[in-house]
Design an enzyme around this catalytic site. Structure first.
Site, PDB file in Angstrom:
ATOM      1  CE1 TYR A   1      -3.208  -3.116   0.438  1.00  0.00           C
ATOM      2  CE2 TYR A   1      -3.374  -2.200   3.333  1.00  0.00           C
ATOM      3  CZ  TYR A   1      -3.640  -3.034   1.521  1.00  0.00           C
ATOM      4  OH  TYR A   1      -4.002  -4.500   1.404  1.00  0.00           O
TER       5      TYR A   1
ATOM      6  CG  HIS B   1      -1.009  -8.779  -0.042  1.00  0.00           C
ATOM      7  ND1 HIS B   1      -0.384  -7.335   0.027  1.00  0.00           N
ATOM      8  CD2 HIS B   1      -2.001  -8.833   0.035  1.00  0.00           C
ATOM      9  CE1 HIS B   1      -1.549  -6.658  -0.332  1.00  0.00           C
ATOM     10  NE2 HIS B   1      -3.096  -7.761  -0.645  1.00  0.00           N
TER      11      HIS B   1
END
Length: 333
Positions: A61, A145
């Site tokens: 992010y 992830h």
């Protein structure tokens, strides 16, 4: 109804608890648009004030920007009063001379690049770097992830590395964060997974996770954290051009979302409130994490999460064919 309509829930058998509503911190990393530093800080402060004290972030992010901002915003707050998760699988490195960063949806990011790395040393280095950016000694949860295309590495090195960290007490809960519920279901069936963060597959518009991930999670004692409850925004504002799974919504899906909104309006329930509450009909669901780019968005999510929803709304949605009859519904006790 006071906050929250559901109490904190334990993730698997880890002792880690999460409030039912958490903050997804991708927007703090400038997802799609730049968010001023002060505004990002106020988003986190609003989450703390409203009780949404579970924060989920990742190196991906904003190539570390989300973690850095979240760490600065949480500085000075008692570490025992909130739950924190981050992710591994993408290691960050400085950009080489003349190299340009791949945005991958994020803008105005630091001069770093992402490198896929599921090696034992890579996972440990990734987590250490995350702890530094967050300014904490430990996180509660670590997810692998977006590893649906790296399953060989997951089985050979990625998950064993996380399991080792859990056994050593470095992290308390481990699991996977991804959009692919079928892959997550396979991993839950095969491995000792505490929690899965699955985005977009268990919503008012999508039942996919009910057909694969949720049953095996319930059977194995694995908790599910739901992301993407608004399906990229369509269930927040079902108007022409609204996004659905990161692309403009197809006409049939948009029409169904508008029908859902119309039925909700009959019961004076905002569509967003129904979208937030719906996933909790399944007992494997522990929490929902929802992104917010501004403090008023976070406050609205918290307020809508407590909105009273009569059981008749859910039964009407089933009766009109907008929800399948076999779906578990979040009925009032």
């Amino acid at each position: 109804m006071s906050y929250p309509p559901y109490g904190p829930r334990e993730l698997g058998r880890t002792g880690v608890t999460v409030p039912p509503l958490g903050l997804g911190c991708a927007p703090l990393g400038n997802l799609y648009r730049a968010v001023p530093e002060a505004q990002a800080r106020e988003v986190v402060r609003t989450a703390l004030a409203t009780g949404a004290r579970y924060f989920d972030t990742a190196p991906h992010y904003g190539v570390g920007l989300s973690e850095e901002r979240l760490g600065r915003a949480l500085r000075g707050h008692d570490r025992t009063t909130y739950t924190l998760s981050t992710k591994v699988g993408r290691r960050l490195r400085p950009l080489a001379p003349g190299e340009r960063a791949a945005g991958e949806g994020f803008v105005d990011t630091p001069a770093r690049a992402r490198v896929r790395d599921l090696s034992r040393d890579g996972i440990r280095a990734t987590l250490e770097a995350s702890l530094t950016r967050l300014g904490v000694d430990a996180v509660d949860i670590v997810y692998l992830h977006d590893v649906e295309d790296q399953l060989r590495e997951v089985y050979e090195t990625g998950f064993p590395a996380l399991a080792e960290l859990r056994a050593q007490g470095v992290v308390r809960a481990i699991g996977f964060g991804m959009n692919h519920s079928d892959v997550a279901a396979r991993l839950v069936a095969d491995l000792d997974v505490d929690v899965v963060l699955c985005a977009g597959r268990w919503t008012l518009l999508e039942r996919t996770a009910l057909d694969d991930l949720l049953p095996v999670s319930a059977r194995r004692g694995t908790s599910v954290v739901v992301g993407g409850v608004y399906n990229s925004g369509l269930l927040a504002d079902p108007t022409p051009g609204a996004p659905y799974n990161y692309a403009p919504a197809p006409a049939p899906v948009l029409d169904r979302a508008r029908q859902l909104a119309a039925v909700c309006a009959e019961f004076d329930v905002p569509l967003k409130a129904a979208a937030l509450r719906f996933p909790f009909g399944h007992p494997a669901v522990a929490a929902a994490v929802v992104g917010a780019a501004a403090p008023d968005e976070m406050a609205e999510n918290a307020r809508l999460f407590t909105h009273h929803i009569p059981d008749a709304l859910w039964h009407t949605l089933v009766a009109r064919g907008l929800l399948d009859a076999d779906l578990p519904l979040p009925l009032n006790d």
